[in-house]
Each structure stands twice: as structure tokens, then as C-alpha cells.
Design an enzyme around this catalytic site. Structure first.
Site, PDB file in Angstrom:
ATOM      1  N   ASP A   1       0.823  -1.216   0.000  1.00 34.63           N
ATOM      2  CA  ASP A   1       0.000   0.000   0.000  1.00 34.63           C
ATOM      3  C   ASP A   1       0.855   1.263   0.000  1.00 34.63           C
ATOM      4  O   ASP A   1       2.023   1.247   0.393  1.00 34.63           O
ATOM      5  CB  ASP A   1      -0.883   0.042   1.248  1.00 34.63           C
ATOM      6  CG  ASP A   1      -2.075  -0.897   1.168  1.00 34.63           C
ATOM      7  OD1 ASP A   1      -2.140  -1.711   0.219  1.00 34.63           O
ATOM      8  OD2 ASP A   1      -2.927  -0.821   2.071  1.00 34.63           O
TER       9      ASP A   1
ATOM     10  N   HIS B   1       3.965  -2.311   3.011  1.00 32.71           N
ATOM     11  CA  HIS B   1       4.011  -0.959   2.448  1.00 32.71           C
ATOM     12  C   HIS B   1       5.313  -0.745   1.687  1.00 32.71           C
ATOM     13  O   HIS B   1       6.391  -1.010   2.234  1.00 32.71           O
ATOM     14  CB  HIS B   1       3.873   0.082   3.558  1.00 32.71           C
ATOM     15  CG  HIS B   1       2.544   0.027   4.270  1.00 32.71           C
ATOM     16  ND1 HIS B   1       2.275  -0.915   5.243  1.00 32.71           N
ATOM     17  CD2 HIS B   1       1.415   0.755   4.105  1.00 32.71           C
ATOM     18  CE1 HIS B   1       1.021  -0.743   5.668  1.00 32.71           C
ATOM     19  NE2 HIS B   1       0.473   0.255   5.004  1.00 32.71           N
TER      20      HIS B   1
HETATM   21 ZN   LIG Z   1      -2.433   3.204   3.368  1.00 32.40          ZN
END
Ligand SMILES: [Zn+2]
Length: 229
Positions: A46, A192
């Protein structure tokens, strides 16, 4: 079905970077956790694209021969379109995280829809492809955003295991440990590739954790499949 789920999701929300408890979520909404075929796990990232983090993740994914899914922010795509095209060139999937990284429940209803539409348009302009999956910021869903997603033919998805890799204190061992505390088999991993919403350079620990995760998955007899395929 979705209406009741949203109420529970919002009520159980915890912490600014957190979300409702994965075990509760999995019990209430298994399809939202990114179910994969038994014996496989999907790897997702993400908050990108990021000029350093995404490329470092892509290089490690190449070494591991893994294909992953990147839930990107429209605001980041406009800054680094070349990183998105490179992600696709290497055979990964690009889907929507949102345009701007804000809690959708803090927005007026029309704002949530506008955010998704802008994100879709930006991804479409850069990639020539319309995203079909959407992971909301912070994993928090709202009724208006869900309605907008349905109208825009976006399927919401969260995760079944997370590495809590946005923290400066995260290490390769802690990331893999947190992932193993979740549901890996037949599930979807959240990591991430960007630090735009995280502690600076947090993606470096994420990259370092990938080979260790590969070892642990191999020990469990799990293989990596791509979410949404
Ligand atoms: Zn996020």
C-alpha cells in the site's frame, strides 16, 4: 449484508494507523480478507508509488520470482507515473488505495466518491487500465464509500495478515513475526512500499523482510499467488 458490516467495521475501528481486529474482521467478513486458494498467499503493498521504496520492493520481488499487487494512491501516481508503469512492466498488478490518504468516514459522502473517481481516473490515464479492486485507507470502510465503490465497479478488499511495517521500530524479524501472527495460508498479506504515511524509510525494513518471509512460507509449504488473478 454490507450495511451491517460497515456498522461493525466503524464501531470496532482502533488507533490512527490501525484498523479493526483482523480476527474479528475475518469472522465477520471473510471475503474482505482477500481469500486465496489453499496453500497460497497473496503479497500486497500500500501507499505507493514511491521512487525509492517501490523500486527496491520490485527488485526484491524479481529476486524471489514473486508477483504482487500494489494498491496505489492517485496523489502518488501523479508524482511518480514512471514507477507505476515500471511496476506493470514487471508483471505486477496495480489497484486503487484511494486518491488522497484520509479516513473516508471523516469526509462528506460526495467527497468519498470524488476521491475514488479521481484515483481511478489517474490510474487510467497512466496505465490505460481501470482498477477493479480497492483497499480503503486505514482499512476503514464507510457506507457512502462502499456505495460509490459499487457504482464504480470496485471490489473492496482488506487483508488477513499485516507486517506493521509502517513503524520505525519495525525490523525484518518483527515484520515477519507480525505476519505469522495473522492468517497467511489462503490469505492476503499487507505491507508498504512507501513511507508517505509511515515513519521515514520504513520501506527498507519491509524490503529486508521479504527474503525471510520467503523462507517461512517455504517452511509452511505455501506459495505466493497474486491477489485478484
Ligand atoms: Zn495506506
Amino acid at each position: 449484508m454490507l450495511g451491517g458490516m460497515v456498522g461493525v467495521a466503524v464501531a470496532a475501528q482502533i488507533g490512527p494507523a490501525g484498523t479493526w481486529l483482523p480476527s474479528l474482521r475475518r469472522a465477520l467478513a471473510p471475503r474482505l480478507c482477500g481469500p486465496m486458494p489453499p496453500g497460497t498467499v497473496a503479497i500486497t503493498f500500500d501507499d505507493g508509488p514511491h521512487p525509492l521504496g517501490t523500486i527496491a520492493v520490485l527488485d526484491e520481488l524479481d529476486r524471489l520470482d514473486w508477483k504482487a499487487t500494489f494498491f496505489v494512491l492517485g496523489s502518488q501516481v501523479r508524482l511518480f507515473p514512471d514507477v507505476v508503469t515500471e511496476t506493470l512492466r514487471r508483471g505486477h498488478r496495480v489497484e486503487l488505495h484511494g486518491d488522497d490518504h484520509r479516513y473516508l468516514i471523516a469526509r462528506p459522502p460526495w467527497s468519498a466518491a470524488a476521491d475514488l473517481e479521481r484515483g481511478i481516473d489517474t490510474i487510467g490515464e497512466v496505465t490505460g487500465r481501470v482498477p477493479t479492486w480497492w483497499r480503503p485507507a486505514y482499512g476503514v470502510l464507510s457506507g457512502p464509500a462502499l456505495l460509490a465503490a459499487r457504482r464504480l465497479r470496485l471490489r473492496p478488499v482488506l487483508w488477513s495478515a499485516w507486517g506493521r511495517d509502517w513503524r520505525a521500530a519495525a525490523t525484518r524479524e518483527s515484520i515477519v513475526g507480525d505476519l505469522e501472527a495473522g492468517d497467511l495460508a489462503g490469505g492476503t498479506v499487507l505491507l508498504h512500499d512507501s513511507d508517505v504515511m509511515s515513519d521515514p524509510d520504513s520501506w527498507r525494513s519491509t524490503v529486508a523482510a521479504l527474503p525471510l518471509l520467503a523462507d517461512r512460507l517455504a517452511e509452511r509449504g505455501l506459495t505466493v499467488g497474486r491477489f485478484g488473478d
